[in-house]
Design an enzyme around this catalytic site. Structure first.
Site, PDB file in Angstrom:
ATOM      1  N   LYS A  16       0.860  -1.183   0.000  1.00  0.00           N
ATOM      2  CA  LYS A  16       0.000   0.000   0.000  1.00  0.00           C
ATOM      3  C   LYS A  16       0.893   1.228   0.000  1.00  0.00           C
ATOM      4  CE  LYS A  16      -3.853   2.244   2.315  1.00  0.00           C
ATOM      5  NZ  LYS A  16      -3.310   3.605   2.113  1.00  0.00           N
ATOM      6  N   PHE A  68      -1.398   0.366 -11.033  1.00  0.00           N
ATOM      7  CA  PHE A  68      -1.849  -0.929 -10.529  1.00  0.00           C
ATOM      8  C   PHE A  68      -3.089  -1.476 -11.216  1.00  0.00           C
ATOM      9  CE2 PHE A  68      -2.881   2.335  -7.207  1.00  0.00           C
ATOM     10  CZ  PHE A  68      -4.221   2.522  -7.527  1.00  0.00           C
TER      11      PHE A  68
END
Length: 279
Positions: free
Chosen positions: A47, A119
């Site tokens: 993250k 992503f």
């Protein structure tokens, strides 16, 4: 053992155009991971503590639909294909990043430190497995120095996931993201996208500044804040001396960290993180 796929940089042709979004673009949002989820069904990545950015094939936009002022050379080689990702400098560098991307006139020196970490392919109709495969195809043999793709990997158990999260946090990272391998891309919050962190984040509105005592005499002691459900509590840790001297304004929305809630719904061990950035 984790099975890694190293995702390298991508691109094709990029150019500036008019504002593409008249309102906030639809984006996928993460729910919170809870033990019991079949983690083997997900791809996992770190993250990143960055700023969400949507590439529409011509320009970069924030979650709120505002176009970032970006040097033309930064976008050189970006593909015509829409991408979803984050602008990122590195672990623990959010404040520097925030200052750079908010400027109406881009600071070339600051932007040379930034990377667009990709992503997902929001316009692709396939599963995440298929989108990931397409991303790998897209990047092969293409040179875009400021575009990188996030490393994705798999784990088999909750214990393996937690061990990986601890390694990331020990290196200064925030936690992990899980993307369900068989899920189609969809906007909004769902269990197709999960975040895994050693703490929980939440937001509240500043209601009052409470004065400090002792070493903090004449400075902020704590913020009285109110959650979206109307719960009020004091937020007194996590501030730098500079933030105590110039605290968030009344009415500002702040992000805080906590470790669950008490029986009456008050966040446990709440600590100030930052003012919510409105990009």
């Amino acid at each position: 053992m984790c099975r890694f796929i190293n995702l390298v940089a991508a691109a094709v042709v990029g150019c500036w155009a008019g504002l593409a979004y008249s309102k906030a673009p639809p984006v996928a949002l993460a729910s919170v991971y809870e033990e019991g989820v079949d983690v083997s069904a997900y791809w996992v990545s770190e993250k990143l503590d960055g700023v969400r950015a949507l590439w529409d094939g011509e320009a970069l936009y924030s979650r709120r639909g505002n176009r970032f002022a970006v040097p033309s050379w930064f976008l050189r080689g970006f593909p015509a294909t829409p991408l979803d990702g984050e602008l990122w400098i590195g672990r623990g560098s959010f404040e520097v990043l925030s200052g750079a991307v908010r400027r109406e006139v881009p600071d070339a020196r600051a932007w040379r430190r930034i990377r667009y970490m990709v992503f997902d392919l929001p316009d692709h109709v396939g599963t995440f497995d298929e989108r990931l495969h397409r991303l790998l195809e897209l990047i092969q043999g293409i040179d875009a120095p400021y575009l990188e793709l996030v490393v994705q990997f798999r784990v088999e158990s909750h214990e393996e996931l937690m061990a990986e999260m601890e390694r990331v946090v020990a290196r200064g990272g925030e936690g992990l993201m899980l993307r369900r391998a068989d899920s189609r891309h969809r906007a909004g919050r769902s269990d197709d996208l999960l975040k895994v962190k050693p703490h929980q984040d939440a937001e509240a509105v500043v209601v009052a500044h409470l004065p400090g005592k002792g070493r903090f005499q004449g400075m902020l002691g704590s913020l009285l804040v109110e959650t979206p459900t109307g719960r009020r509590f004091r937020l007194g840790t996590g501030f730098t001396d500079a933030e105590r001297s110039h605290p968030p304004e009344l009415g500002a929305t702040v992000t805080y960290r906590h470790r669950g809630k008490t029986a009456n719904g008050t966040p446990r061990f709440a600590s100030y993180l930052r003012v919510r950035e409105e990009f």
